[in-house]
Design a protein around this motif. Structure first.
Motif, short mmCIF file in Angstrom:
data_model
loop_
_atom_site.label_atom_id
_atom_site.label_comp_id
_atom_site.label_asym_id
_atom_site.label_seq_id
_atom_site.Cartn_x
_atom_site.Cartn_y
_atom_site.Cartn_z
N GLY A 15 0.86 -1.19 0.00
CA GLY A 15 0.00 0.00 0.00
C GLY A 15 0.90 1.24 0.00
N ALA A 17 1.91 2.90 2.53
CA ALA A 17 2.91 2.82 3.61
C ALA A 17 4.09 1.94 3.19
N SER A 42 -6.71 -3.71 0.04
CA SER A 42 -6.04 -2.41 0.06
C SER A 42 -6.98 -1.26 0.36
N GLY A 49 -7.24 9.98 -1.71
CA GLY A 49 -5.92 10.61 -1.57
C GLY A 49 -5.96 12.07 -1.18
N GLY A 198 -1.77 -2.87 6.58
CA GLY A 198 -3.06 -2.24 6.78
C GLY A 198 -3.80 -2.86 7.96
N TRP A 241 -17.89 14.85 1.15
CA TRP A 241 -16.97 15.67 0.36
C TRP A 241 -16.97 15.21 -1.09
N SER A 254 -17.03 10.13 2.22
CA SER A 254 -16.96 8.68 2.33
C SER A 254 -17.63 8.31 3.65
N GLY A 295 -13.31 0.11 1.25
CA GLY A 295 -12.05 -0.39 1.81
C GLY A 295 -12.09 -0.20 3.31
N VAL A 296 -11.08 -0.73 3.98
CA VAL A 296 -11.02 -0.59 5.44
C VAL A 296 -9.79 0.25 5.79
N PHE A 322 -2.33 4.41 9.74
CA PHE A 322 -2.44 5.78 9.19
C PHE A 322 -3.87 6.25 8.99
N GLY A 326 -3.50 8.91 5.38
CA GLY A 326 -2.21 8.39 4.93
C GLY A 326 -1.51 9.26 3.90
N ILE A 330 2.01 9.77 5.61
CA ILE A 330 2.99 8.70 5.34
C ILE A 330 4.32 9.25 4.80
C1 LIG Z 1 -13.14 4.89 1.31
C2 LIG Z 1 -11.79 5.39 1.73
C3 LIG Z 1 -11.40 6.68 1.41
C4 LIG Z 1 -10.17 7.17 1.82
N1 LIG Z 1 -9.83 8.43 1.45
C5 LIG Z 1 -8.63 8.93 1.85
C6 LIG Z 1 -8.25 10.24 1.48
O1 LIG Z 1 -8.97 10.93 0.75
N2 LIG Z 1 -7.04 10.70 1.93
C7 LIG Z 1 -6.22 9.92 2.69
O2 LIG Z 1 -5.13 10.38 3.06
N3 LIG Z 1 -6.55 8.68 3.05
C8 LIG Z 1 -7.73 8.18 2.66
N4 LIG Z 1 -8.09 6.91 3.02
C9 LIG Z 1 -7.18 6.18 3.94
C10 LIG Z 1 -5.95 5.64 3.21
O3 LIG Z 1 -6.39 4.65 2.32
C11 LIG Z 1 -4.95 5.09 4.21
O4 LIG Z 1 -4.55 6.09 5.13
C12 LIG Z 1 -3.66 4.55 3.56
O5 LIG Z 1 -3.83 4.33 2.20
C13 LIG Z 1 -3.24 3.27 4.25
O6 LIG Z 1 -2.17 2.70 3.54
P1 LIG Z 1 -1.45 1.38 4.08
O7 LIG Z 1 -0.37 1.09 3.13
O8 LIG Z 1 -1.12 1.52 5.51
O9 LIG Z 1 -2.59 0.23 4.04
P2 LIG Z 1 -3.23 -0.50 2.76
O10 LIG Z 1 -3.42 0.45 1.67
O11 LIG Z 1 -4.43 -1.22 3.25
O12 LIG Z 1 -2.13 -1.52 2.28
C14 LIG Z 1 -1.92 -2.80 2.83
C15 LIG Z 1 -1.51 -3.73 1.72
O13 LIG Z 1 -1.09 -4.97 2.30
C16 LIG Z 1 -1.73 -6.03 1.63
N5 LIG Z 1 -1.78 -7.14 2.59
C17 LIG Z 1 -2.43 -7.18 3.79
N6 LIG Z 1 -2.20 -8.35 4.41
C18 LIG Z 1 -1.38 -9.07 3.58
C19 LIG Z 1 -0.81 -10.36 3.67
N7 LIG Z 1 -1.02 -11.16 4.72
N8 LIG Z 1 -0.02 -10.79 2.65
C20 LIG Z 1 0.22 -9.99 1.58
N9 LIG Z 1 -0.30 -8.77 1.44
C21 LIG Z 1 -1.10 -8.31 2.44
C22 LIG Z 1 -3.09 -5.47 1.24
O14 LIG Z 1 -3.75 -6.20 0.23
C23 LIG Z 1 -2.67 -4.08 0.78
O15 LIG Z 1 -2.22 -4.08 -0.55
C24 LIG Z 1 -9.29 6.36 2.60
C25 LIG Z 1 -9.65 5.06 2.88
C26 LIG Z 1 -10.89 4.56 2.47
C27 LIG Z 1 -11.26 3.15 2.80
#
Ligand SMILES: Cc1cc2nc3c(=O)[nH]c(=O)nc-3n(C[C@H](O)[C@H](O)[C@H](O)COP(=O)(O)OP(=O)(O)OC[C@H]3O[C@@H](n4cnc5c(N)ncnc54)[C@H](O)[C@@H]3O)c2cc1C
Length: 359
Positions: A15, A17, A42, A49, A198, A241, A254, A295-296, A322, A326, A330
């Motif tokens: 993701g 991060a 994801s 964003g 995540g 928004w 959202s 998404g979560v 995050f 994020g 991030i």
């Molecule tokens: C509807 C919605 C709207 C959003 N809008 C915004 C916004 O406008 N602005 C903003 O800043 N943030 C927004 N966010 C939040 C944002 O998505 C997060 O802050 C950020 O993207 C989190 O990134 P991450 O890399 O920590 O997690 P993730 O993006 O969840 O990445 C985790 C990755 O790890 C993979 N994974 C998990 N477990 C395993 C495993 N066991 N083996 C292999 N792979 C695995 C997942 O498939 C994924 O690809 C939003 C979120 C949602 C749900």
């Protein structure tokens, strides 16, 4: 992957991060292998964003706001240059008051010298500078915008693949072994492992003790009918928004749900967003629904990220939590995490997992 190689780090999750952290560690000369299951869960791939340093109805801001914004500008600009495509778009945000009290919060904050750069002009009830309903007035917010996260992740996936630093795999924690020399996952060996997975980290046998508060959200993509001139060209932020993106498309978001963890958009969530849009826009009929997604968010109980090393296993690290911000946070936290891992620098207190007792 080369046989018998011992990586410095395995990173679980590509993701935002995991991608930015891997990019920084590799640029510092470390060998990294990122493992991702094709974005199966994801949050980054559905996120709009949006970069919004004034959160919630009280326009709360962090003391880190300016270092975050500086890292946002530097990081996404550097990546855009490398990829020769723009990942970051600055766009002002029209903040609409939803309650009378918000005018008071605005007055109090916009007078603070250190955050004046975040505030633009205020407007009177019924006189917004965009085609939206604003019965209580509002203000223009500066230093806002959005990141094209899916394009950025696609670019970084290619960048990692070109360095043999990305594998598609769904990692089961039972297949990870930890010993004094490091970690092993299948044929991959490394000095350490960093969980950037995540909200699924809450099921992690080592870091599951941290108080995650996963937050499911629905988000919609809409398309403007050809020739629709009467739609906003700024980000509009009320309870709902609306974000104008590329080629006449808009993101609408959202919802928040702390009870369910899946990425299926629920009909009630989609309906609530469309109703919110109808109340917001002068001409909602100019937009047609193209796609609904969910998404979560990897949110946490104290709304601060989780950075650090496991108290009993120095080979295990986490870079996560995050929440809904994020894209804004991030870039800076990945700099802090890199300095922590490579130079032993202290993590920001608010983000360090040492704030929680290990059970
Ligand atoms: C509807 C919605 C709207 C959003 N809008 C915004 C916004 O406008 N602005 C903003 O800043 N943030 C927004 N966010 C939040 C944002 O998505 C997060 O802050 C950020 O993207 C989190 O990134 P991450 O890399 O920590 O997690 P993730 O993006 O969840 O990445 C985790 C990755 O790890 C993979 N994974 C998990 N477990 C395993 C495993 N066991 N083996 C292999 N792979 C695995 C997942 O498939 C994924 O690809 C939003 C979120 C949602 C749900």
């Amino acid at each position: 992957m080369p046989e018998n190689k011992i990586y410095d780090y395995l990173i679980i999750g590509q993701g935002l991060a995991g991608s930015l952290l891997a990019w920084r560690l590799i640029n510092e000369g470390k060998s990294v292998c990122v493992l991702d299951d094709g974005h199966a869960s994801s949050s980054s791939m559905v996120a709009a964003g949006v970069i919004n340093p004034l959160a919630g109805k009280r326009f709360n801001h962090s003391p880190h706001v300016h270092v975050w914004l500086e890292a946002v500008g530097a990081t996404y600009t550097q990546l855009s240059r490398l990829a020769k495509q723009p990942f970051l778009q600055w766009v002002d945000m029209l903040r609409l008051f939803r309650e009378k009290d918000q005018h008071r919060y605005y007055e109090r904050l916009s007078g603070q010298e250190n955050i004046q750069d975040l505030f633009g002009s205020v407007f009177a009830p019924g006189h917004p500078p965009q085609p939206v309903a604003a019965p209580l007035g509002g203000f223009v917010q500066k230093r806002t915008g959005y990141v094209r996260i899916p394009s950025l992740l696609a670019f970084l996936a290619d960048w990692l693949k070109a360095r043999q630093a990305l594998e598609i795999a769904s990692v089961d924690s039972e297949d990870i072994s930890v010993d004094d020399h490091g970690v092993r996952y299948g044929r991959l060996r490394a000095g350490g492992i960093i969980f950037c997975d995540g909200y699924r980290s809450m099921k992690n046998p080592w870091f599951g003790y941290l108080p995650f508060a996963p937050d499911k959200g629905e988000i919609l993509t809409l398309q403007a009918r050809p020739g629709s001139g009467q739609l906003p060209d700024m980000i509009i932020n009320a309870a709902t928004w609306l974000l104008p993106v590329d080629n006449g498309a808009f993101r609408l978001g959202s919802t928040h749900n702390h009870r369910i963890q899946d990425n299926q958009p629920a009909a009630e969530g989609v309906q609530a967003l469309l109703e919110g849009m109808s109340r917001l826009l002068d001409h909602p009929e100019l937009l047609t629904l193209e796609k609904s997604e969910a998404g979560v968010r990897p949110a946490t109980s104290d709304r601060q990220p989780f950075l650090g090393t496991h108290p009993a296993h120095p080979q295990l690290h986490i870079f996560n939590g995050f929440g809904a911000h994020g894209s804004l946070t991030i870039p800076w936290y990945s700099q802090q995490m890199t300095a922590f891992l490579l130079e032993g620098k202290t993590l920001p207190e608010n983000a360090d997992i040492k704030r929680f007792a290990w059970r």
